[in-house]
Design a protein around this motif. Structure first.
Motif, short mmCIF file in Angstrom:
data_model
loop_
_atom_site.label_atom_id
_atom_site.label_comp_id
_atom_site.label_asym_id
_atom_site.label_seq_id
_atom_site.Cartn_x
_atom_site.Cartn_y
_atom_site.Cartn_z
N ARG A 1 2.01 22.32 -4.90
CA ARG A 1 1.08 21.71 -5.86
C ARG A 1 0.26 20.63 -5.18
NH1 ARG A 1 -0.51 17.59 -7.84
NH2 ARG A 1 1.05 16.44 -6.64
N ARG A 2 -1.05 20.72 -5.34
CA ARG A 2 -1.96 19.71 -4.81
C ARG A 2 -2.97 19.34 -5.88
NH1 ARG A 2 -2.88 19.43 0.58
NH2 ARG A 2 -3.82 17.45 -0.06
N ALA A 3 -3.56 18.16 -5.76
CA ALA A 3 -4.67 17.77 -6.63
C ALA A 3 -5.94 18.40 -6.06
CB ALA A 3 -4.79 16.26 -6.69
N ILE A 4 -6.46 19.38 -6.76
CA ILE A 4 -7.58 20.18 -6.26
C ILE A 4 -8.90 19.49 -6.59
CG2 ILE A 4 -8.75 22.41 -6.42
CD1 ILE A 4 -5.98 22.40 -5.03
N ASN A 5 -9.66 19.17 -5.57
CA ASN A 5 -10.96 18.51 -5.78
C ASN A 5 -12.10 19.49 -5.97
OD1 ASN A 5 -10.16 15.73 -5.55
ND2 ASN A 5 -9.84 16.08 -3.37
N TYR B 1 3.20 21.64 -12.85
CA TYR B 1 4.16 22.46 -12.11
C TYR B 1 4.23 23.88 -12.68
CZ TYR B 1 5.81 18.48 -9.40
OH TYR B 1 5.89 17.42 -8.53
N ALA B 2 4.15 24.01 -14.00
CA ALA B 2 4.13 25.34 -14.60
C ALA B 2 2.91 26.12 -14.13
CB ALA B 2 4.14 25.23 -16.13
N ALA B 3 1.76 25.44 -14.10
CA ALA B 3 0.53 26.09 -13.63
C ALA B 3 0.69 26.59 -12.20
CB ALA B 3 -0.64 25.13 -13.74
N LYS B 4 1.21 25.74 -11.33
CA LYS B 4 1.37 26.15 -9.93
C LYS B 4 2.31 27.33 -9.80
CE LYS B 4 0.44 25.93 -5.63
NZ LYS B 4 -0.93 26.29 -5.19
N SER B 5 3.38 27.34 -10.58
CA SER B 5 4.33 28.45 -10.51
C SER B 5 3.69 29.77 -10.93
CB SER B 5 5.55 28.16 -11.39
OG SER B 5 5.25 28.32 -12.76
N LEU B 6 2.60 29.69 -11.73
CA LEU B 6 1.91 30.89 -12.19
C LEU B 6 0.59 31.11 -11.45
CD1 LEU B 6 2.66 30.51 -16.01
CD2 LEU B 6 3.70 32.11 -14.40
N GLY B 7 0.41 30.41 -10.33
CA GLY B 7 -0.74 30.65 -9.46
C GLY B 7 -2.01 29.93 -9.85
N VAL B 8 -1.90 28.86 -10.64
CA VAL B 8 -3.08 28.12 -11.08
C VAL B 8 -3.03 26.70 -10.52
CG1 VAL B 8 -4.33 27.23 -13.10
CG2 VAL B 8 -3.28 29.50 -13.18
N ASP B 9 -4.16 26.24 -10.00
CA ASP B 9 -4.24 24.90 -9.42
C ASP B 9 -4.64 23.88 -10.50
OD1 ASP B 9 -3.68 25.60 -6.68
OD2 ASP B 9 -5.64 26.57 -6.65
N SER B 10 -4.46 22.61 -10.17
CA SER B 10 -4.71 21.57 -11.17
C SER B 10 -5.19 20.28 -10.52
CB SER B 10 -3.43 21.29 -11.97
OG SER B 10 -2.41 20.79 -11.11
N HIS B 11 -5.71 19.42 -11.36
CA HIS B 11 -6.06 18.06 -10.94
C HIS B 11 -5.96 17.15 -12.16
CE1 HIS B 11 -8.19 15.34 -7.98
NE2 HIS B 11 -8.11 14.61 -9.07
N ALA B 12 -5.11 16.13 -12.08
CA ALA B 12 -4.96 15.17 -13.17
C ALA B 12 -5.95 14.02 -12.99
CB ALA B 12 -3.53 14.63 -13.19
#
Length: 204
Positions: free
Chosen positions: A10-14, A141-152
């Motif tokens: 998991r990374r913060a995707i810019n 974390y749920a998103a990453k486990s399902l192949g989706v990136d995120s940024h808070a």
């Protein structure tokens, strides 16, 4: 992907790929997995606004001027309920069933919750934000486990967002989470150093 891989991946995707969406079914899967997060008395004092439309993104961007909001296929507004401990919360009905229908026992538990969280504006806000924060991290974390990136994101006009999206005064905007897929034409910086146990833990 095992749990360790989820944490490490998991990374913060810019930079979000504007050509890749997050299908409605996949977004539901992410949220339905994430709501397994803990909450005080299992009260789940949270809700989510999923901003997906161009018009919705522009409305949100006025109060949180971050390009990711316009680029990501969906940005979630994570909302905490400052009065979610009150008897009107429908999750108390589930607790009543677990208590075998003992209304007196339930009333005692409700009184305990009100005493812990409802005695001051500060406690109400802490209640809403701490529980919604647990959900927020669970979503990423749920998103990453399902192949989706995120940024808070927490850089915004919180009150402006609350009013723009017509949230009651007992609701507080906790953070935003953009979801999508990394634009692979851009490269993320290497993961920054994280302080570990020896630096952040004080044993007493």
């Amino acid at each position: 992907m095992n749990l360790k891989e989820v944490y490490e991946g998991r990374r913060a995707i810019n930079f979000f790929d504007t050509n890749k969406g997050v299908e409605a079914g996949l977004l539901k899967d992410i949220i339905n997995l994430a709501v397994l997060a803990p909450s005080a008395f299992n009260l789940q004092p949270w809700e989510i606004i999923a901003v997906k439309s161009k018009e919705g993104k522009e409305r949100l961007h006025k109060f949180a001027a971050q390009p990711k909001i316009l680029e990501a296929p969906v940005t979630l507004i994570i909302v905490g309920n400052k009065t979610g401990y009150e008897a009107s919360n429908p999750t108390w009905n589930d607790m009543l069933k677990l208590m075998g229908g003992d209304k007196e026992k339930l009333a005692g538990t409700q009184g305990m919750a009100a005493g812990l969280y409802g005695t001051s504006n500060e406690n109400k806000l802490k209640f809403a934000e701490s529980n919604a924060g647990l959900l927020a991290m669970s979503i990423m974390y749920a998103a990453k486990s399902l192949g989706v990136d995120s940024h808070a994101m927490s850089g915004m006009d919180f009150e402006g967002v609350r009013k723009e999206f017509e949230l009651d005064e007992n609701k507080t905007v906790v953070m935003l989470i953009s979801l999508g897929h990394l634009d692979e034409s851009n490269t993320l910086y290497p993961r920054a150093y994280r302080r570990g146990y020896d630096e952040i833990v004080k044993e007493v």
